[in-house]
Design an enzyme around this catalytic site. Structure first.
Site, short mmCIF file in Angstrom:
data_model
loop_
_atom_site.label_atom_id
_atom_site.label_comp_id
_atom_site.label_asym_id
_atom_site.label_seq_id
_atom_site.Cartn_x
_atom_site.Cartn_y
_atom_site.Cartn_z
N TYR A 147 0.85 -1.20 0.00
CA TYR A 147 0.00 0.00 0.00
C TYR A 147 0.88 1.25 0.00
O TYR A 147 0.67 2.17 -0.80
CB TYR A 147 -0.92 -0.02 1.23
CG TYR A 147 -1.97 1.06 1.23
CD1 TYR A 147 -3.10 0.96 0.43
CD2 TYR A 147 -1.85 2.19 2.04
CE1 TYR A 147 -4.08 1.95 0.43
CE2 TYR A 147 -2.82 3.18 2.06
CZ TYR A 147 -3.93 3.05 1.25
OH TYR A 147 -4.90 4.04 1.25
N THR A 182 -14.92 4.92 6.32
CA THR A 182 -15.48 4.31 5.10
C THR A 182 -15.58 2.80 5.33
O THR A 182 -15.01 2.28 6.31
CB THR A 182 -14.57 4.54 3.87
OG1 THR A 182 -13.37 3.77 4.06
CG2 THR A 182 -14.22 6.00 3.66
P1 NAP Z 1 -13.53 1.54 0.09
O1 NAP Z 1 -14.57 1.95 1.06
O2 NAP Z 1 -12.95 0.17 0.20
O3 NAP Z 1 -14.04 1.79 -1.39
C1 NAP Z 1 -13.16 1.54 -2.46
C2 NAP Z 1 -13.92 1.36 -3.72
O4 NAP Z 1 -12.98 1.04 -4.76
C3 NAP Z 1 -14.95 0.24 -3.68
O5 NAP Z 1 -16.11 0.64 -4.36
C4 NAP Z 1 -14.22 -0.90 -4.42
O6 NAP Z 1 -15.12 -1.80 -5.03
C5 NAP Z 1 -13.47 -0.10 -5.46
N1 NAP Z 1 -12.41 -0.88 -6.08
C6 NAP Z 1 -11.46 -1.67 -5.51
N2 NAP Z 1 -10.69 -2.22 -6.45
C7 NAP Z 1 -11.17 -1.81 -7.65
C8 NAP Z 1 -10.80 -2.04 -8.99
N3 NAP Z 1 -9.79 -2.84 -9.33
N4 NAP Z 1 -11.51 -1.42 -9.96
C9 NAP Z 1 -12.53 -0.61 -9.66
N5 NAP Z 1 -12.96 -0.36 -8.42
C10 NAP Z 1 -12.27 -0.95 -7.42
O7 NAP Z 1 -12.28 2.56 0.19
P2 NAP Z 1 -12.22 4.12 0.60
O8 NAP Z 1 -11.84 4.19 2.03
O9 NAP Z 1 -13.42 4.83 0.12
O10 NAP Z 1 -10.92 4.55 -0.23
C11 NAP Z 1 -11.00 5.23 -1.47
C12 NAP Z 1 -9.61 5.69 -1.86
O11 NAP Z 1 -9.08 6.56 -0.85
C13 NAP Z 1 -8.61 4.55 -2.00
O12 NAP Z 1 -7.71 4.83 -3.07
C14 NAP Z 1 -7.88 4.57 -0.67
O13 NAP Z 1 -6.59 4.02 -0.76
C15 NAP Z 1 -7.83 6.06 -0.41
N6 NAP Z 1 -7.65 6.39 1.01
C16 NAP Z 1 -8.58 6.02 1.94
C17 NAP Z 1 -8.35 6.36 3.27
C18 NAP Z 1 -9.33 6.01 4.38
O14 NAP Z 1 -9.00 6.22 5.56
N7 NAP Z 1 -10.52 5.50 4.08
C19 NAP Z 1 -7.19 7.04 3.63
C20 NAP Z 1 -6.26 7.38 2.65
C21 NAP Z 1 -6.51 7.05 1.34
P3 NAP Z 1 -15.01 -3.41 -4.87
O15 NAP Z 1 -16.25 -3.77 -4.16
O16 NAP Z 1 -14.97 -3.90 -6.26
O17 NAP Z 1 -13.75 -3.75 -4.11
#
Ligand code: NAP
Length: 240
Positions: A147, A182
């Protein structure tokens, strides 16, 4: 309300979490919004949002979805590469399969998105690309080696693209969320979550809408001189 009127925006990983909040915020500001995700979204989108299935690691999916969107809406002015996954293993416990899985979505997916969309941005005179990195793209905690690797790559890929296309009016910026509530973080070990929140100067988790607000700014013409930047939205975490 109309900060993005006249723009067409595509968001990846918009089925839930931050991506969903971004898609809804872009639509609320007047963008023609295309939400995409790999699996079925959590609940359907309103009729104002155009939904397509897109696995960001698939070159074929990118080609198909972009062709459909261009046919239907004429351009893609804003691309938000949000889809991301996490793996917690430290470096020495990572398998090649786990490494490849994280790189495919978090890094190759961002490159494929930019590679697919930039040629038509060049033809249409510009655009705005926003890539989701993380505080772990700039700093580290123990473990989660793949990651960290991919989020650091997204940070520098964004800067390279920003420099390469600056004179073509294509702006490219990265967004660096801190701990956000999330489904991704809900599924994590509560001890990991408590640790990150306890180290966050504002003393709380962020909300997806707080990330979406930053993305709306970068997508809009208000950010017309902003490229190659890192927008940190983390309750003060990286300032320590
Ligand atoms: P999340 O709740 O897990 O949602 C991620 C989304 O991405 C889901 O809809 C997932 O769908 C989709 N996804 C995963 N792999 C995929 C692929 N190969 N193609 C298309 N869609 C895909 O995550 P989140 O917390 O909202 O995070 C969103 C972004 O913010 C990510 O890049 C994460 O690294 C970044 N981020 C999050 C945090 C945090 O604290 N939440 C902090 C820093 C950065 P599936 O059902 O298909 O898996």
């Amino acid at each position: 309300m109309d900060r993005l009127k006249g723009k067409v925006a595509l968001v990846t990983g918009a089925g839930r979490g931050i991506g969903r909040a971004i898609a809804e915020a872009l639509q609320a500001e007047g963008a023609v919004t295309v939400a995409t995700s790999r699996s079925e979204p959590d609940g359907s989108f309103g009729s104002d949002i155009d939904y397509h299935r897109l696995d960001v690691a698939s070159d074929e999916d990118w080609a198909t979805v972009c062709a459909t969107v261009l046919d239907r809406h004429g351009s893609i002015d804003v691309l938000v590469n949000n889809a991301g996954i996490i793996a917690y293993e430290p470096l020495h416990e990572l398998t090649v399969a786990d490494w490849n899985r994280v790189v495919a979505t978090n890094q190759t997916g961002v490159w494929l998105g930019m590679r697919t969309v930039i040629p038509q941005m060049l033809r249409h005179g510009g655009g705005s690309i926003i890539n989701l990195s993380s505080i772990w793209g700039s700093a580290a905690v123990e473990g989660a080696h793949a990651y960290h690797a991919t989020k650091g790559a997204v940070r520098n890929m964004s800067k390279n693209a920003a420099i390469t296309y600056a004179r073509n009016n294509i702006r490219v910026n990265s967004v660096h969320p801190g701990f956000i509530d999330t489904p991704l973080t809900e599924a994590q070990d509560p001890d990991v979550n408590d640790f990150v929140v306890s180290r966050t100067p504002m003393g709380r988790a962020g909300r997806p809408a707080e990330i979406a607000a930053g993305v709306v700014f970068l997508a809009s013409d208000e950010a017309s001189f902003v490229t190659g930047s890192e927008l940190v939205i983390d309750g003060g975490y990286l300032a320590q």
